[in-house]
Structure formats: structure tokens, C-alpha cells
Design an enzyme around this catalytic site. Sequence first.
Site, PDB file in Angstrom:
ATOM      1  N   GLU A  41       4.134  -6.341   2.107  1.00  0.00           N
ATOM      2  CA  GLU A  41       3.985  -6.815   0.716  1.00  0.00           C
ATOM      3  C   GLU A  41       3.889  -5.641  -0.253  1.00  0.00           C
ATOM      4  O   GLU A  41       2.839  -5.412  -0.845  1.00  0.00           O
ATOM      5  CB  GLU A  41       2.677  -7.595   0.559  1.00  0.00           C
ATOM      6  CG  GLU A  41       2.574  -8.846   1.340  1.00  0.00           C
ATOM      7  CD  GLU A  41       1.119  -9.265   1.547  1.00  0.00           C
ATOM      8  OE1 GLU A  41       0.932 -10.395   1.993  1.00  0.00           O
ATOM      9  OE2 GLU A  41       0.199  -8.468   1.265  1.00  0.00           O
ATOM     10  N   PRO A  42       4.958  -4.889  -0.433  1.00  0.00           N
ATOM     11  CA  PRO A  42       4.872  -3.779  -1.388  1.00  0.00           C
ATOM     12  C   PRO A  42       4.816  -4.276  -2.825  1.00  0.00           C
ATOM     13  O   PRO A  42       5.493  -5.244  -3.180  1.00  0.00           O
ATOM     14  CB  PRO A  42       6.174  -3.007  -1.137  1.00  0.00           C
ATOM     15  CG  PRO A  42       7.128  -4.039  -0.600  1.00  0.00           C
ATOM     16  CD  PRO A  42       6.285  -5.029   0.176  1.00  0.00           C
TER      17      PRO A  42
ATOM     18  N   ARG B 220      -5.576   3.066 -15.550  1.00  0.00           N
ATOM     19  CA  ARG B 220      -5.643   3.744 -14.244  1.00  0.00           C
ATOM     20  C   ARG B 220      -6.306   5.127 -14.296  1.00  0.00           C
ATOM     21  O   ARG B 220      -7.107   5.455 -13.430  1.00  0.00           O
ATOM     22  CB  ARG B 220      -4.256   3.827 -13.599  1.00  0.00           C
ATOM     23  CG  ARG B 220      -3.608   2.452 -13.363  1.00  0.00           C
ATOM     24  CD  ARG B 220      -2.395   2.520 -12.454  1.00  0.00           C
ATOM     25  NE  ARG B 220      -2.767   2.876 -11.109  1.00  0.00           N
ATOM     26  CZ  ARG B 220      -2.635   4.071 -10.585  1.00  0.00           C
ATOM     27  NH1 ARG B 220      -2.091   5.054 -11.292  1.00  0.00           N
ATOM     28  NH2 ARG B 220      -3.031   4.319  -9.360  1.00  0.00           N
TER      29      ARG B 220
ATOM     30  N   TYR C 114      -9.464   5.272 -11.894  1.00  0.00           N
ATOM     31  CA  TYR C 114      -9.299   5.981 -10.611  1.00  0.00           C
ATOM     32  C   TYR C 114      -9.100   7.479 -10.773  1.00  0.00           C
ATOM     33  O   TYR C 114      -8.851   8.168  -9.792  1.00  0.00           O
ATOM     34  CB  TYR C 114      -8.083   5.430  -9.842  1.00  0.00           C
ATOM     35  CG  TYR C 114      -7.897   3.934  -9.896  1.00  0.00           C
ATOM     36  CD1 TYR C 114      -8.815   3.077  -9.296  1.00  0.00           C
ATOM     37  CD2 TYR C 114      -6.798   3.378 -10.540  1.00  0.00           C
ATOM     38  CE1 TYR C 114      -8.640   1.704  -9.350  1.00  0.00           C
ATOM     39  CE2 TYR C 114      -6.621   2.007 -10.602  1.00  0.00           C
ATOM     40  CZ  TYR C 114      -7.548   1.174 -10.004  1.00  0.00           C
ATOM     41  OH  TYR C 114      -7.365  -0.181 -10.063  1.00  0.00           O
TER      42      TYR C 114
ATOM     43  N   TYR D 290       0.677  -1.725 -12.211  1.00  0.00           N
ATOM     44  CA  TYR D 290      -0.743  -1.722 -12.555  1.00  0.00           C
ATOM     45  C   TYR D 290      -1.015  -1.097 -13.923  1.00  0.00           C
ATOM     46  O   TYR D 290      -2.074  -0.517 -14.150  1.00  0.00           O
ATOM     47  CB  TYR D 290      -1.560  -1.032 -11.453  1.00  0.00           C
ATOM     48  CG  TYR D 290      -1.362  -1.675 -10.092  1.00  0.00           C
ATOM     49  CD1 TYR D 290      -1.854  -2.943  -9.836  1.00  0.00           C
ATOM     50  CD2 TYR D 290      -0.652  -1.028  -9.074  1.00  0.00           C
ATOM     51  CE1 TYR D 290      -1.661  -3.555  -8.595  1.00  0.00           C
ATOM     52  CE2 TYR D 290      -0.452  -1.629  -7.836  1.00  0.00           C
ATOM     53  CZ  TYR D 290      -0.959  -2.890  -7.612  1.00  0.00           C
ATOM     54  OH  TYR D 290      -0.760  -3.491  -6.394  1.00  0.00           O
TER      55      TYR D 290
ATOM     56  N   GLY E 125       0.761  -1.242   0.000  1.00  0.00           N
ATOM     57  CA  GLY E 125       0.000   0.000   0.000  1.00  0.00           C
ATOM     58  C   GLY E 125       0.785   1.281   0.000  1.00  0.00           C
ATOM     59  O   GLY E 125       0.198   2.352  -0.144  1.00  0.00           O
TER      60      GLY E 125
ATOM     61  N   CYS F  16     -12.155   3.470 -28.830  1.00  0.00           N
ATOM     62  CA  CYS F  16     -13.385   4.091 -29.332  1.00  0.00           C
ATOM     63  C   CYS F  16     -14.260   4.621 -28.226  1.00  0.00           C
ATOM     64  O   CYS F  16     -15.439   4.269 -28.139  1.00  0.00           O
ATOM     65  CB  CYS F  16     -14.140   3.075 -30.160  1.00  0.00           C
ATOM     66  SG  CYS F  16     -13.154   2.454 -31.495  1.00  0.00           S
ATOM     67  N   GLU F  17     -13.682   5.381 -27.313  1.00  0.00           N
ATOM     68  CA  GLU F  17     -14.537   6.072 -26.358  1.00  0.00           C
ATOM     69  C   GLU F  17     -13.848   7.313 -25.814  1.00  0.00           C
ATOM     70  O   GLU F  17     -12.621   7.365 -25.738  1.00  0.00           O
ATOM     71  CB  GLU F  17     -15.008   5.162 -25.231  1.00  0.00           C
ATOM     72  CG  GLU F  17     -13.990   4.320 -24.555  1.00  0.00           C
ATOM     73  CD  GLU F  17     -14.670   3.405 -23.542  1.00  0.00           C
ATOM     74  OE1 GLU F  17     -15.125   3.911 -22.525  1.00  0.00           O
ATOM     75  OE2 GLU F  17     -14.746   2.184 -23.797  1.00  0.00           O
TER      76      GLU F  17
HETATM   77  N1  LLP Z   1      -1.119  -7.022  -0.458  1.00  0.00           N
HETATM   78  C1  LLP Z   1      -2.427  -7.180  -0.736  1.00  0.00           C
HETATM   79  C2  LLP Z   1      -3.197  -8.142   0.026  1.00  0.00           C
HETATM   80  C3  LLP Z   1      -3.016  -6.420  -1.765  1.00  0.00           C
HETATM   81  O1  LLP Z   1      -4.309  -6.570  -2.023  1.00  0.00           O
HETATM   82  C4  LLP Z   1      -2.244  -5.490  -2.487  1.00  0.00           C
HETATM   83  C5  LLP Z   1      -2.830  -4.690  -3.567  1.00  0.00           C
HETATM   84  C6  LLP Z   1      -0.876  -5.375  -2.176  1.00  0.00           C
HETATM   85  C7  LLP Z   1      -0.346  -6.147  -1.137  1.00  0.00           C
HETATM   86  C8  LLP Z   1       0.036  -4.444  -2.904  1.00  0.00           C
HETATM   87  O2  LLP Z   1      -0.344  -3.122  -2.772  1.00  0.00           O
HETATM   88  P1  LLP Z   1       0.629  -1.957  -3.343  1.00  0.00           P
HETATM   89  O3  LLP Z   1       1.902  -1.983  -2.512  1.00  0.00           O
HETATM   90  O4  LLP Z   1       0.909  -2.236  -4.741  1.00  0.00           O
HETATM   91  O5  LLP Z   1      -0.174  -0.728  -3.131  1.00  0.00           O
HETATM   92  N2  LLP Z   1      -4.998  -1.418  -9.380  1.00  0.00           N
HETATM   93  C9  LLP Z   1      -4.830  -0.439  -8.331  1.00  0.00           C
HETATM   94  C10 LLP Z   1      -4.136  -1.009  -7.118  1.00  0.00           C
HETATM   95  C11 LLP Z   1      -4.833  -2.224  -6.544  1.00  0.00           C
HETATM   96  C12 LLP Z   1      -4.112  -2.819  -5.372  1.00  0.00           C
HETATM   97  C13 LLP Z   1      -4.684  -4.138  -5.007  1.00  0.00           C
HETATM   98  N3  LLP Z   1      -4.029  -4.786  -3.912  1.00  0.00           N
HETATM   99  C14 LLP Z   1      -4.082   0.772  -8.894  1.00  0.00           C
HETATM  100  O6  LLP Z   1      -3.701   0.746 -10.052  1.00  0.00           O
HETATM  101  O7  LLP Z   1      -3.886   1.752  -8.199  1.00  0.00           O
END
Ligand code: LLP
Length: 427
Positions: free
Chosen positions: A285-286, A325, A329, A386, A246, A356-357
Site C-alpha cells: 500500500e504505497p 511536516r 517531524y 502529506y 512505507g 503566528c508562531e
Molecule cells: N498503509 C498503512 C496502514 C498506513 O498507515 C500508511 C501510512 C500507509 C499504508 C502509507 O504509507 P506511505 O507509503 O505513505 O509511507 N504524515 C506522515 C506519514 C504518516 C503515514 C501514516 N500511514 C508524514 O508526513 O511523513
Amino acid sequence: MPPHLLPLTARTGPGGRLSVGGVDVLDLAEQHGTPLFVYDEEHLRRRCREAVAAFGDGVAYASKAFLCRAMAALVAEEGMCIDVSTAGELHVALAAGVPPARLVLHGNNKSEEELARALEVGVGRIVVDSFDEIALLHKLTGGHGQTSTSARRPQVLVRVTPGVEAHTHEYVMTGQEDTKFGFSIASGAAAGAVEALSSSTDVELVGVHAHIGSQVFALASFVKAVEVLARFFLPLGLPELCLGGGLGVAYVEGEQAPTISEWAATVHHACAEAGIPPATRITAEPGRAIAATAGITLYRVGTVKELPGIRTYIAVDGGMSDNPRPVLYGSGYEAFLPRATDAERPLQGTVVGKHCESGDILVRQACLPADLVVGDVLATPVAGAYGHSMASNYNKVTRPPVLFVANGQARVVVRRETLDDLLRLDQ
Ligand code: LLP
């Protein structure tokens, strides 16, 4: 472009021509075509090393951010575990030769097949998300603690929701009470799950997991989560606490994000303050923080449409199929011309794709050099997370290739899709 939005080995040559990993990116666009994802391998490696140094063994890369065999192998080489959340991510990681014990299986709705496969190969950890999953695990382990092929009881963590609202987009907020993920601490569901898992002879409960959301800039949100989690975690006397991923990254000028080391230091401090024993394995878990800034996307400008008094549309040869994205978002990006990376950017326009949008927007408020012309290569930085992983074939657009660059060499790690690939699944 501000250096913190570019990959670590990005350099500018005469006239501001951009190279990454010692390779001229305009040459890459020429040789491999556009759109094109270019990743700085050194950047990826350094971020992995930073994560391992900051959190220690057990820290996992969230492969949903970006995954292919080369990425899985790189991450494993640098000492990270890998978070896989589907049979597909598991398959790619295994195909890369990552030892199963280094994998962590996630998912709010793991299928019986997914769980069976994970048990069969012997993944290191399963993060349990629901009571139905506990029942499935019981069924699959035969109720006597062992599958036919794995010698030890599977080690599991229980995913809980701390009821903390991270400051981020609603779609990627996961720590609040109203969520499809995990077990609520407040409602008592989490305690029920712990009870069920710790009294089971099928699995070994080793810890607690929480993930409060993605693209979170405020370290205070993680501190708040630790405070709530600690009250739940401490009486259990378990050896492991995983705080999920996150950590946010800067996408546009003016944004600054904490580093992985700062994030880890804050989390460790909060855990100590909350009385969590120092011997506890505290992991994370980055995903984005490892991959995002390592990657840039190269496009070619196909048309420029000036609508007097309204807006200038700059259309490129990709779009929402390689980066959904902005549409999903409302995410902001920068755009620049890698032939003149440091040039003034007085031209205001909207960078759009070829789909096409009207929603097919890559950069709503782009600033670009005034001498931009059709045929220019245009780049968006911070495209490594992503983007490729959420790419689609919308409008039957073929997905771009991925190159890793390092030490003056480029290697194709994912080839460009061909038109025939689009027919591969048709019967
Ligand atoms: N651990 C779990 C359980 C997760 O669900 C996620 C992301 C991560 C770790 C990794 O999170 P990060 O460090 O990448 O923020 N598609 C969206 C992001 C969705 C994240 C889903 N889970 C975007 O493009 O912003």
C-alpha cells in the site's frame, strides 16, 4: 534542482524557467495565485503503473498521502486499489466512482458507522485492528455472515505487528511492540485474532497485514518484517499477505530512495526465501512513493529579513498550514526559484510561513539564488504527499488549490478555499 527531486515531466527552458507537464509553472502562479500545489499527472500515472507491474492486482494506493476525486479516479484508472482509513476517505473515493470492491478499509478505531458503511457498500477488504472491532463486525453482520445489503461475507485481513523497528521518525514507526495499531505476534494477540476471525461465520479471513512505518529507506527493514511475518503466516495457509506502505522518498539533495520496483523485488525475494508459496497474493500500500515527487508547491516571497550575524528569514505566503511536516517531524525540504531552476544557490536562509508562531518553518536550511527578491515565486519540490492532505486552516488561512498538469494543459482538481468557505460551518 537535481532531477530526481522534480516531477518526471519537469523541464527547464531559457534561463532555467521550469515547466511541468508542458506548462510553465510561473504562468500557473500568475493565473491561479499562490500558494499552489501543482501535480504532474504523468508522474502519478507512471508510479501507479509501476506499482501494479511490481506487485500485481490488489496493490493499493494509501489515500492518506493525498486524496481528492481526481486523484482517486486516476489511481483507479491505472489499476490500483485504494486504501481508505476513515469515513471521509471512503466518501471521497466512492464519490469519484471507484468501485467499492477496489477499496480496502483501514483504521485502528473504526467507528460503528464507518464499519456499517463499508459493509453496506461492500468494500473489497477490511483490515481488522482490534478485538473490539471483531465484536463490532459480529454485531453488524448479524452473527450470520451477511449484512442485509451485501451478498457475500466481507473479506478481512488481520493487522499484526511484527515487532520490527523501521528506521524512521518515531511518530511514523508502527511495526514495534509498543503501538496502538494491530495485534502483536509476540504476545499471542495476533493468533487470538486469527482464531476468532477464522472460526467466525460472519467474515472470511483472507490474509495477514502489516505496516512497519513510513519514510523507510532501508529495504532490510522490510526483509526483517517478512521473516517474522512468514513464521506467523505460513501455518495459517491463507492466500494473501499485505506488507503495507512505507517506502521512503528522497526529499533533499544527497538522498536516494529505492524505487517501487526495487522494493517489490526485495519483498518478493524475501517471501520466497521464507518459504511463502508462490501462489500467495503479496500486496502493498504505497502512498508517499506514488504521490510525493509528483507534486511541488509554489509560494510567493513576501518579505526578506536579514538579521546580521544571525540568519536571513525568507517569508512566503503559506507555511505550516499547507505543509506541517517540517514542524511535526523536522522534515527537510529543498527550495528553489522556478524562474532559474538550475541557478547556483549561494544564499543561505530559512524559509518561513505567515503563521503566528516561530515554529512555522518550511525549510530550515534553504539554499537559494543570491538575486532572490521580494515578489519571486519560490518552489518546494517533493510536496505531493502529506502536504495538502494534512493542510489546515490555522490562523484562518485558506487552503491552496491543487492543479493537475499534463500535455500542456492544467486543470484545477481542488479549488482554492475562499474567505466565505471559512464561515461555512459557523452557526
Ligand atoms: N498503509 C498503512 C496502514 C498506513 O498507515 C500508511 C501510512 C500507509 C499504508 C502509507 O504509507 P506511505 O507509503 O505513505 O509511507 N504524515 C506522515 C506519514 C504518516 C503515514 C501514516 N500511514 C508524514 O508526513 O511523513
